[in-house]
Scaffold this active site. Structure first.
Site, short mmCIF file in Angstrom:
data_model
loop_
_atom_site.label_atom_id
_atom_site.label_comp_id
_atom_site.label_asym_id
_atom_site.label_seq_id
_atom_site.Cartn_x
_atom_site.Cartn_y
_atom_site.Cartn_z
N TYR A 145 -9.04 5.14 -0.20
CA TYR A 145 -9.28 3.73 -0.45
C TYR A 145 -8.13 2.93 0.14
O TYR A 145 -6.96 3.32 -0.01
CB TYR A 145 -9.37 3.46 -1.96
CG TYR A 145 -9.54 2.00 -2.32
CD1 TYR A 145 -8.47 1.28 -2.85
CD2 TYR A 145 -10.74 1.34 -2.12
CE1 TYR A 145 -8.60 -0.06 -3.17
CE2 TYR A 145 -10.89 -0.01 -2.44
CZ TYR A 145 -9.81 -0.70 -2.97
OH TYR A 145 -9.95 -2.04 -3.27
N ASP A 240 -1.28 4.62 5.15
CA ASP A 240 -1.43 3.70 4.01
C ASP A 240 -0.58 4.28 2.86
O ASP A 240 -1.01 5.20 2.17
CB ASP A 240 -2.89 3.59 3.61
CG ASP A 240 -3.08 2.69 2.40
OD1 ASP A 240 -4.22 2.30 2.12
OD2 ASP A 240 -2.07 2.37 1.73
N LYS A 268 2.13 -2.34 -4.15
CA LYS A 268 2.38 -1.78 -5.50
C LYS A 268 3.88 -1.74 -5.89
O LYS A 268 4.49 -2.77 -6.12
CB LYS A 268 1.73 -0.40 -5.62
CG LYS A 268 0.18 -0.49 -5.57
CD LYS A 268 -0.49 0.83 -5.83
CE LYS A 268 -1.96 0.79 -5.53
NZ LYS A 268 -2.78 0.36 -6.67
#
Ligand SMILES: Cc1ncc(COP(=O)(O)O)c(CN[C@@H](CN)CCC(=O)O)c1O
Length: 428
Positions: A145, A240, A268
């Site tokens: 994702y 990523d 994050k």
């Protein structure tokens, strides 16, 4: 446990907010539905819901809160930013300071840019790769994702080199046709896709350590093969690292495996709990970005003083000697305890763990790709989730999300968690 206030708030939310949540991940759809618990205070490894129930937290807000909730050093930095002015619309010295911290920790970041979410960070790396190579197709890995922009909300069939089909409404076929999905940890499938689409692939986008179908590490040689095959095909490698940057070490997966991509997307943890994203990479690639080059990226809040201050403070906390070793020790104790209880009660699980992040899959067999993770028992996970929640252990409401430890978790918390796991397994 009484959840009545959460239930009332959820009914209210349903009248105003789509699905009652601002991100689908927070809905309890995958664990039997009903009202999610509404938290209203966090401190260290704990948070309290609106009914006063206390939880040991393993959600970690899906990764960012590695320092524990309301860490004083971060809270102080945010408070200062708040009283000093949170947004000017001009550059600030904090951006220089934070960019240098990231570059020092992750040397492949020769140039960086701050944005406001992991989605934006990944989205821009894809745009830059397309600008740099003058190609349009990208390869991603099934189950990974990368945020909610069109090009990556695509899940092809399980076969290698399959052209993507949208897995969200509203994505034009024309976009989906530019995304090829192959199985993670499958070098042959990647090679096959690069061969079939020779000369058309702009980039291969990968979570170097997967966090989105649980924690799944790359097999020996896989990341090197991604680099070699992708570069041989004239394409760029994008890591990523939105979950992985500063999760397993003071740096990224690049420092764990000694392999560098051409560009990296982050988010994050680097925001210390405030909205953040960042991307960076080799100088000659990044200089495609406006105002130097033709690839455009902008943002009102990009590099804002509050997020910069929180991110700097967070990384300052994470520089503490022995911090990741402690996360690893606690993670090992938790993993061993869960496995021991599963064996005792004959519950078939497998656990993937790296440092302070782990995933418990219900069912047999090791999990090294999305197909295996998808086949794990979601019903048993839902039962496990509910029984743990009622004992004050908060997990992500999805079999695909990881348990995240924070530096605030203690041996006692782990022992309490293992005791709750035992009680849960007794009832499964
Ligand atoms: C590897 C990876 N890359 C990009 C993203 C998107 O980041 P955000 O736009 O949510 O900041 C994410 C976001 N992760 C999800 C769940 N693991 C966030 C939870 C949510 O969407 O509510 C990610 O894991």
């Amino acid at each position: 446990m009484n959840f009545s206030t959460s239930e009332a708030l959820h009914q209210e939310a349903l009248k105003h907010i789509v699905g009652g949540v601002n991100s689908p991940s927070r809905a309890y759809k995958a664990v039997g539905g009903g009202a999610p618990v509404y938290m209203e205070k966090g401190e260290g490894a704990y948070f309290w819901d609106v009914d006063g129930n206390k939880y040991i937290d393993y959600l970690g807000a899906y990764g960012p809160i590695i320092t524990g909730h309301a860490h004083p050093h971060i809270a102080k930095a945010i408070t200062h930013a708040a009283t000093n002015g949170v947004l000017y619309g001009t550059p600030t010295k904090l951006e220089n300071q934070f960019a240098k911290m990231l570059k020092q920790a992750i040397p492949s970041l020769e140039k960086v840019r701050f944005v406001n979410s992991g989605t934006e960070a990944v989205m821009t790396t894809v745009r830059v790769a397309r600008a740099y190579t003058n190609r349009t197709k990208i390869i991603k890995f099934a189950g990974c994702y990368h945020g909610h922009f069109d090009s990556v909300l695509v899940e092809a069939g399980s076969g290698p080199a399959t052209l993507g089909t949208p897995d969200s409404a509203g994505i034009p076929e024309s976009v989906a046709q530019d995304v090829i999905t192959v199985p993670f940890n499958n070098m042959e499938a990647l090679k096959h896709a690069l061969d079939i689409w020779e000369g058309q692939i702009a980039a291969v986008l990968v979570e170097p350590i997967v966090g989105n179908f649980g924690i799944v590490e790359p097999k020996e040689g896989f990341l090197q093969a991604v680099n070699d095959l992708t570069h041989n095909a004239g394409a760029l490698v994008i890591y990523d690292e939105v979950i992985t940057a500063f999760r397993f070490t003071y740096g990224s997966s690049q420092q764990i495996y000694g392999i560098e991509p051409d560009m990296t997307a982050m988010g994050k943890i680097i925001g210390g709990g405030l909205p953040i994203g960042a991307y960076g990479g080799k100088k000659q690639i990044m200089e495609q970005v406006a105002p130097l080059g033709p690839a455009y990226q902008a943002g009102t809040m990009a590099g804002n003083p509050a997020s910069m201050a929180a991110g700097i403070a967070c990384l300052e906390v994470l520089q503490e000697e022995g911090l990741y070793e402690k996360l690893d020790q606690l993670g090992e104790k938790l993993e061993a305890g869960i496995i021991e209880k599963a064996d005792k009660y004959g519950i078939s699980i497998s656990v993937n763990r790296l440092c302070g992040a782990l995933t418990v899959y219900f069912g047999d067999g090791e999990i090294t790709n999305y197909e295996q993770a998808e086949a794990s028992d979601g019903e048993s996970f839902a039962t496990f989730f509910r029984l743990m929640l009622r004992q004050g252990i908060n997990l992500a409401p999805s079999k695909y999300e990881a348990w995240f430890l924070t530096i605030a978790h203690t041996e006692k918390d782990i022992e309490e968690t293992i005791a709750a796991v035992e009680k849960t397994f007794q009832h499964m």
